[in-house]
Design an enzyme around this catalytic site. Structure first.
Site, PDB file in Angstrom:
ATOM      1  N   SER A 109      -0.348  50.679  -4.183  1.00 21.99           N
ATOM      2  CA  SER A 109      -1.232  49.911  -5.051  1.00 21.99           C
ATOM      3  C   SER A 109      -0.501  49.489  -6.332  1.00 21.99           C
ATOM      4  O   SER A 109       0.512  48.795  -6.266  1.00 21.99           O
ATOM      5  CB  SER A 109      -2.499  50.726  -5.337  1.00 21.99           C
ATOM      6  OG  SER A 109      -3.501  49.927  -5.918  1.00 21.99           O
ATOM      7  N   ASP A 216      -9.145  46.479   3.258  1.00 13.40           N
ATOM      8  CA  ASP A 216      -8.921  46.917   1.878  1.00 13.40           C
ATOM      9  C   ASP A 216      -9.737  46.038   0.921  1.00 13.40           C
ATOM     10  O   ASP A 216      -9.463  44.850   0.783  1.00 13.40           O
ATOM     11  CB  ASP A 216      -7.432  46.811   1.547  1.00 13.40           C
ATOM     12  CG  ASP A 216      -7.065  47.355   0.178  1.00 13.40           C
ATOM     13  OD1 ASP A 216      -7.961  47.514  -0.673  1.00 13.40           O
ATOM     14  OD2 ASP A 216      -5.873  47.630  -0.045  1.00 13.40           O
ATOM     15  N   HIS A 246      -8.329  51.074   1.331  1.00 11.58           N
ATOM     16  CA  HIS A 246      -7.205  50.904   0.413  1.00 11.58           C
ATOM     17  C   HIS A 246      -6.114  51.961   0.569  1.00 11.58           C
ATOM     18  O   HIS A 246      -4.928  51.640   0.483  1.00 11.58           O
ATOM     19  CB  HIS A 246      -7.733  50.897  -1.019  1.00 11.58           C
ATOM     20  CG  HIS A 246      -6.694  50.604  -2.050  1.00 11.58           C
ATOM     21  ND1 HIS A 246      -5.855  49.504  -1.987  1.00 11.58           N
ATOM     22  CD2 HIS A 246      -6.338  51.272  -3.186  1.00 11.58           C
ATOM     23  CE1 HIS A 246      -5.044  49.495  -3.028  1.00 11.58           C
ATOM     24  NE2 HIS A 246      -5.312  50.561  -3.771  1.00 11.58           N
TER      25      HIS A 246
END
Length: 271
Positions: A109, A216, A246
């Site tokens: 991320s 996601d 995610h």
């Protein structure tokens, strides 16, 4: 199988104390650096570290500036180059302990954005780059937030992370996780660094593994694809997991994800 030992070191970071988690290995085949995501901390990667450790890696993971046990106002990052520098400090600490071992960087991320920038700056020192749900390319959130007079105090929804309800429950109860909204200077820094990475060129021959949940909701797959494709110099391996959200390392199919990761590492760095 018992969980590997974990140690914590405190190094000098760009803006104060930098907490670095180590899952030590006496005779590692490789060193793996883990770059965590926004609002969380490196301790959430104990499961990933255990898999990598069993596969022969010494694992090091800093808590980024303003996160976990590191210094700084919570989730305030005014310049991601500082965080890249802190990651470099952790990398040099790790390689001093294990000279000559190949180094792999895993970024999730926000940590994927940091890892991408690190690879642009220090890619010659890496054997491979792994990006999980990376904030890179066409991520629309910063532009939407910066267009508002006031950024809403809306936390990340725990259910967006994984289909496993235990992951959401643990995240919601974790005192080291930030449970508030984003801060404008951090959002501005995201926007600048997305542009910096987009203009920073590809990583040449460095092997890249891209892991992404097809569902996601936080970092949608199409926008990441733009960035990952531009960053990769051609040696790109892609794994998209149907239905996954995610955090693919915490997803219901995490065993599949771990097998893809360790198989990739065996293929690109033989040490």
């Amino acid at each position: 199988m018992p969980e590997p030992e974990v140690r914590e070191h405190v190094l000098d970071g760009a803006r104060g104390a930098l907490a670095v988690h180590e899952w030590p290995h006496a005779h590692p085949r490789r060193v793996v650096l883990v770059s965590h995501g926004y609002g969380e901390h490196a301790g959430r990667y104990a499961g990933l570290a255990a898999v990598l450790h069993r596969h022969g890696a010494a694992v090091y993971a800093p808590d980024h500036l303003g996160h976990g046990r590191s210094a700084g106002e919570r989730v305030l990052i005014e310049d991601f180059e500082d965080v890249v520098g802190d990651l470099r400090t952790a990398a040099l600490f790790a390689t001093a302990a294990h000279p000559g071992r190949p180094v792999v960087l895993v970024g999730h991320s926000m940590g994927g954005l940091i890892a991408a920038r690190y690879a642009q700056r220090y890619g010659d020192d890496l054997a491979a780059l792994v990006l999980s749900g990376p904030v890179i390319g066409g991520w629309a959130l910063p532009g939407r937030l910066l267009a508002l007079d006031e950024i809403p105090d809306t936390p990340i929804s725990p259910g967006a992370l994984s289909r496993d309800p235990a992951v959401a429950a643990a995240y919601a109860a974790d005192p080291l996780v930030w449970h508030g909204g984003m801060k404008r200077p951090t959002v501005e820094a995201f926007a600048r660094t997305l542009d910096t990475v987009a203009r920073g060129g590809d990583v040449g021959a460095l092997p890249v593994l891209w892991l992404h949940g097809e569902a996601d909701p936080l970092v949608p797959l199409p926008g990441s694809r733009v960035g990952v494709t531009a960053l990769s110099g051609g040696r790109l391996t892609e794994r998209v997991y149907p239905g996954a959200r995610h955090e693919v390392f915490h997803e219901e199919n995490r065993d599949e994800v771990f097998a893809d990761l360790t198989g990739f590492l065996d293929g690109v760095c033989q040490a």
